[in-house]
Design a protein around this motif. Structure first.
Motif, PDB file in Angstrom:
ATOM      1  N   ARG A 202       0.840  -1.209   0.000  1.00 19.21           N
ATOM      2  CA  ARG A 202       0.000   0.000   0.000  1.00 19.21           C
ATOM      3  C   ARG A 202       0.877   1.263   0.000  1.00 19.21           C
ATOM      4  N   ILE A 203       2.067   1.144   0.550  1.00 18.27           N
ATOM      5  CA  ILE A 203       2.987   2.292   0.540  1.00 18.27           C
ATOM      6  C   ILE A 203       3.735   2.349  -0.789  1.00 18.27           C
ATOM      7  N   LEU A 204       4.212   1.175  -1.190  1.00 16.47           N
ATOM      8  CA  LEU A 204       5.035   1.094  -2.402  1.00 16.47           C
ATOM      9  C   LEU A 204       4.257   1.570  -3.626  1.00 16.47           C
ATOM     10  N   LEU A 205       2.990   1.226  -3.689  1.00 18.82           N
ATOM     11  CA  LEU A 205       2.198   1.552  -4.877  1.00 18.82           C
ATOM     12  C   LEU A 205       1.289   2.759  -4.682  1.00 18.82           C
ATOM     13  N   LYS A 206       1.404   3.415  -3.552  1.00 20.47           N
ATOM     14  CA  LYS A 206       0.535   4.559  -3.272  1.00 20.47           C
ATOM     15  C   LYS A 206       0.850   5.714  -4.226  1.00 20.47           C
ATOM     16  N   PRO A 207      -0.135   6.171  -4.974  1.00 21.41           N
ATOM     17  CA  PRO A 207       0.148   7.228  -5.950  1.00 21.41           C
ATOM     18  C   PRO A 207       0.237   8.619  -5.321  1.00 21.41           C
ATOM     19  N   GLY A 208      -0.408   8.823  -4.205  1.00 28.31           N
ATOM     20  CA  GLY A 208      -0.474  10.163  -3.616  1.00 28.31           C
ATOM     21  C   GLY A 208       0.671  10.462  -2.666  1.00 28.31           C
ATOM     22  N   THR A 209       0.428  11.496  -1.864  1.00 29.37           N
ATOM     23  CA  THR A 209       1.445  11.940  -0.909  1.00 29.37           C
ATOM     24  C   THR A 209       1.643  10.902   0.191  1.00 29.37           C
ATOM     25  N   LEU A 210       2.895  10.725   0.563  1.00 31.67           N
ATOM     26  CA  LEU A 210       3.204   9.766   1.623  1.00 31.67           C
ATOM     27  C   LEU A 210       3.329  10.487   2.961  1.00 31.67           C
ATOM     28  N   THR A 211       2.929   9.814   4.019  1.00 26.88           N
ATOM     29  CA  THR A 211       3.098  10.387   5.354  1.00 26.88           C
ATOM     30  C   THR A 211       4.555  10.219   5.782  1.00 26.88           C
ATOM     31  N   ALA A 212       4.917  10.901   6.862  1.00 29.34           N
ATOM     32  CA  ALA A 212       6.299  10.794   7.362  1.00 29.34           C
ATOM     33  C   ALA A 212       6.630   9.345   7.712  1.00 29.34           C
ATOM     34  N   GLU A 213       5.654   8.658   8.293  1.00 24.97           N
ATOM     35  CA  GLU A 213       5.873   7.261   8.670  1.00 24.97           C
ATOM     36  C   GLU A 213       6.081   6.389   7.422  1.00 24.97           C
ATOM     37  N   GLU A 214       5.297   6.689   6.390  1.00 21.43           N
ATOM     38  CA  GLU A 214       5.444   5.916   5.145  1.00 21.43           C
ATOM     39  C   GLU A 214       6.819   6.176   4.509  1.00 21.43           C
ATOM     40  N   TYR A 215       7.280   7.422   4.558  1.00 22.32           N
ATOM     41  CA  TYR A 215       8.626   7.726   4.048  1.00 22.32           C
ATOM     42  C   TYR A 215       9.666   6.895   4.773  1.00 22.32           C
ATOM     43  N   SER A 216       9.531   6.913   6.091  1.00 22.66           N
ATOM     44  CA  SER A 216      10.567   6.224   6.875  1.00 22.66           C
ATOM     45  C   SER A 216      10.537   4.724   6.581  1.00 22.66           C
ATOM     46  N   GLN A 217       9.363   4.212   6.276  1.00 19.79           N
ATOM     47  CA  GLN A 217       9.282   2.776   5.919  1.00 19.79           C
ATOM     48  C   GLN A 217      10.016   2.523   4.602  1.00 19.79           C
ATOM     49  N   ILE A 218       9.806   3.393   3.632  1.00 14.35           N
ATOM     50  CA  ILE A 218      10.479   3.229   2.331  1.00 14.35           C
ATOM     51  C   ILE A 218      11.992   3.352   2.504  1.00 14.35           C
ATOM     52  N   LYS A 219      12.392   4.246   3.382  1.00 10.03           N
ATOM     53  CA  LYS A 219      13.833   4.459   3.571  1.00 10.03           C
ATOM     54  C   LYS A 219      14.518   3.263   4.233  1.00 10.03           C
ATOM     55  N   ARG A 220      13.727   2.362   4.728  1.00  7.96           N
ATOM     56  CA  ARG A 220      14.356   1.184   5.341  1.00  7.96           C
ATOM     57  C   ARG A 220      14.738   0.133   4.307  1.00  7.96           C
ATOM     58  N   HIS A 221      14.334   0.333   3.042  1.00  6.87           N
ATOM     59  CA  HIS A 221      14.544  -0.758   2.081  1.00  6.87           C
ATOM     60  C   HIS A 221      16.018  -1.110   1.834  1.00  6.87           C
ATOM     61  N   PRO A 222      16.986  -0.160   1.881  1.00  5.89           N
ATOM     62  CA  PRO A 222      18.379  -0.609   1.692  1.00  5.89           C
ATOM     63  C   PRO A 222      18.824  -1.566   2.800  1.00  5.89           C
ATOM     64  N   GLY A 223      18.416  -1.253   4.030  1.00  4.29           N
ATOM     65  CA  GLY A 223      18.786  -2.110   5.159  1.00  4.29           C
ATOM     66  C   GLY A 223      18.111  -3.468   5.090  1.00  4.29           C
ATOM     67  N   ALA A 354      11.473  10.956  -1.069  1.00  5.25           N
ATOM     68  CA  ALA A 354      11.664   9.868  -0.120  1.00  5.25           C
ATOM     69  C   ALA A 354      12.875   9.016  -0.489  1.00  5.25           C
ATOM     70  N   LEU A 355      13.036   8.794  -1.784  1.00  3.99           N
ATOM     71  CA  LEU A 355      14.089   7.883  -2.218  1.00  3.99           C
ATOM     72  C   LEU A 355      15.424   8.586  -2.384  1.00  3.99           C
ATOM     73  N   TYR A 356      15.385   9.832  -2.814  1.00  3.83           N
ATOM     74  CA  TYR A 356      16.621  10.554  -3.081  1.00  3.83           C
ATOM     75  C   TYR A 356      16.624  11.849  -2.284  1.00  3.83           C
ATOM     76  N   PRO A 357      16.817  11.762  -0.971  1.00  4.72           N
ATOM     77  CA  PRO A 357      16.642  12.915  -0.105  1.00  4.72           C
ATOM     78  C   PRO A 357      17.617  14.044  -0.424  1.00  4.72           C
ATOM     79  N   VAL A 358      17.129  15.235  -0.255  1.00  6.13           N
ATOM     80  CA  VAL A 358      17.941  16.417  -0.520  1.00  6.13           C
ATOM     81  C   VAL A 358      18.086  17.162   0.783  1.00  6.13           C
ATOM     82  N   LYS A 359      19.257  17.703   1.005  1.00  6.75           N
ATOM     83  CA  LYS A 359      19.466  18.472   2.234  1.00  6.75           C
ATOM     84  C   LYS A 359      18.520  19.657   2.263  1.00  6.75           C
ATOM     85  N   ALA A 360      17.905  19.916   3.416  1.00  7.96           N
ATOM     86  CA  ALA A 360      17.022  21.073   3.536  1.00  7.96           C
ATOM     87  C   ALA A 360      17.829  22.357   3.364  1.00  7.96           C
ATOM     88  N   ASN A 361      17.289  23.295   2.566  1.00  4.78           N
ATOM     89  CA  ASN A 361      18.022  24.569   2.369  1.00  4.78           C
ATOM     90  C   ASN A 361      17.879  25.458   3.585  1.00  4.78           C
TER      91      ASN A 361
END
Ligand SMILES: [Fe+2]
Ligand SMILES: [Fe+2]
Length: 361
Positions: A202-223, A354-361
């Protein structure tokens, strides 16, 4: 070392060149016999202790051609030091038949025994190699199955991992990688997103905006991916290391470990560049593809901040030479990179962030 072969479609063809090793071996044995005979004559004749040197070409023949070859060389060596070779060149004293025949018999027995030992050793070696080949084949199948699983799981990115693997190989080749390094790079690149199978659909295929929790879940995929590989076999540890760091950034603002510069494994730095280029130029459910020129410009801008500054120009050369494998004709209309500008929070796709984070300006 266990190897995982790169599928033929991704390999450069190799051609056999040069003389066969067996012919080179035969030449070496012949040269050695002639050399020993010369040394024996120079040392004073067949009575010299140097006649024992003839065991060396016999040993070499045993290793290369087993017992039959070794016995032939033993007979040739025995004859070379035989009736035509004086016992003492200074006095001209000749050998008796018993002397040279008994020496030749010793050579022949030694050749037969050494050849037999060589044959047994080779058989043992072949059995071990055959087991290693089977293990290697099994590993290749396991890795291929895992790659297929990722693709089936994440249908919208179909072909992504395969293209990342292919283009990574090109970059690795450009860097002068050895064959084993290329194999490691290929499989790491193919499986870089393996951990996505642990991210809820549901997160991987979600077309809309992701919540912070959903981002953090996606960011766990390398680990996740790295842990999965390590759990299958310790032999996959080098792959796991490369997979774990594929979202690290040169400036240390990436994830999951926040590594920076050279502390990011080289394979991961390669995959990071190829992955972002491939992701940007591919259509996604939440955006269309970005033209390759603009994706390339994005990489150039990120050289030294997001990406290894020495690798980006090499990748650009491959792109300019038309060597890269690119995503097919997109289903969604192309969008300009400015539409997903990193400074434009409104248009920047949440997935990209989410996948390619950019430093906050
Ligand atoms: Fe990833
Ligand atoms: Fe990816």
């Amino acid at each position: 070392m266990i190897r995982w072969a790169v599928p033929r479609a991704h390999r450069a063809d190799t051609k056999r060149t040069g003389l066969s090793l067996r012919w080179l071996g035969a030449l070496a044995v012949t040269a050695l016999v002639a050399l020993v005979a010369t040394v024996v004559i120079a040392a004073g004749g067949a009575g010299s202790a140097y006649s024992q040197l003839m065991y060396f070409p016999i040993l070499l023949a045993a290793w290369l051609f087993t017992a039959p070859g070794a016995v032939i060389v033993a007979l040739v060596g025995g004859l070379t030091l035989g009736p035509l070779m004086p016992l003492n060149t200074a006095t001209g004293e000749l050998q008796t038949a018993a002397q040279w025949l008994s020496r030749m018999a010793f050579f022949a027995v030694f050749g037969a025994l050494a050849g037999q030992a060589s044959r047994m050793f080779n058989r043992r070696l072949m059995a071990v190699e055959s087991k290693a080949d089977r293990l290697s084949e099994m590993y290749t199948r396991v890795l291929s199955s895992l790659a297929l699983t990722v693709e089936v799981r994440d249908e919208p990115t179909k072909g992504h991992c395969e293209r990342v693997a292919h283009n990574s190989l090109l970059l690795g080749t450009e860097l002068g990688f050895s064959e084993s390094q290329l194999e490691l790079l290929y499989w790491s690149a193919l499986l870089h997103d393996l951990g996505k199978i642990a991210v809820p659909e549901r997160i991987l295929l979600k077309p809309g905006t992701l919540t912070a929790e959903e981002y953090s879940q996606i960011k766990r995929h390398p680990g996740y991916g790295a842990e999965l590989l390590e759990s299958i076999s310790p032999d996959f540890a080098p792959l796991a290391e490369a997979v774990r760091a594929h979202h690290e950034r040169w400036d240390g603002a990436g994830y999951p470990l926040g590594l920076s510069g050279d502390r990011i494994p080289l394979l991961s730095r390669i995959i990071a560049i190829v992955d972002v280029f491939e992701a940007l130029t591919s259509a996604r459910p939440y955006r269309g593809p970005i033209p390759a020129e603009q994706a390339m410009a994005y990489l150039s801008e990120g050289a030294g901040s997001q990406f290894d500054p020495q690798l980006v120009p090499l990748f650009e050369q491959l792109y300019q030479a038309g060597k890269l494998r690119l995503a097919g004709v997109p289903a969604a209309p192309a969008v300009s990179l400015s539409d997903v500008s990193l400074s434009d929070d409104r248009a920047l796709t949440e997935r990209d962030r989410a996948l390619y984070p950019v430093k906050a300006n």
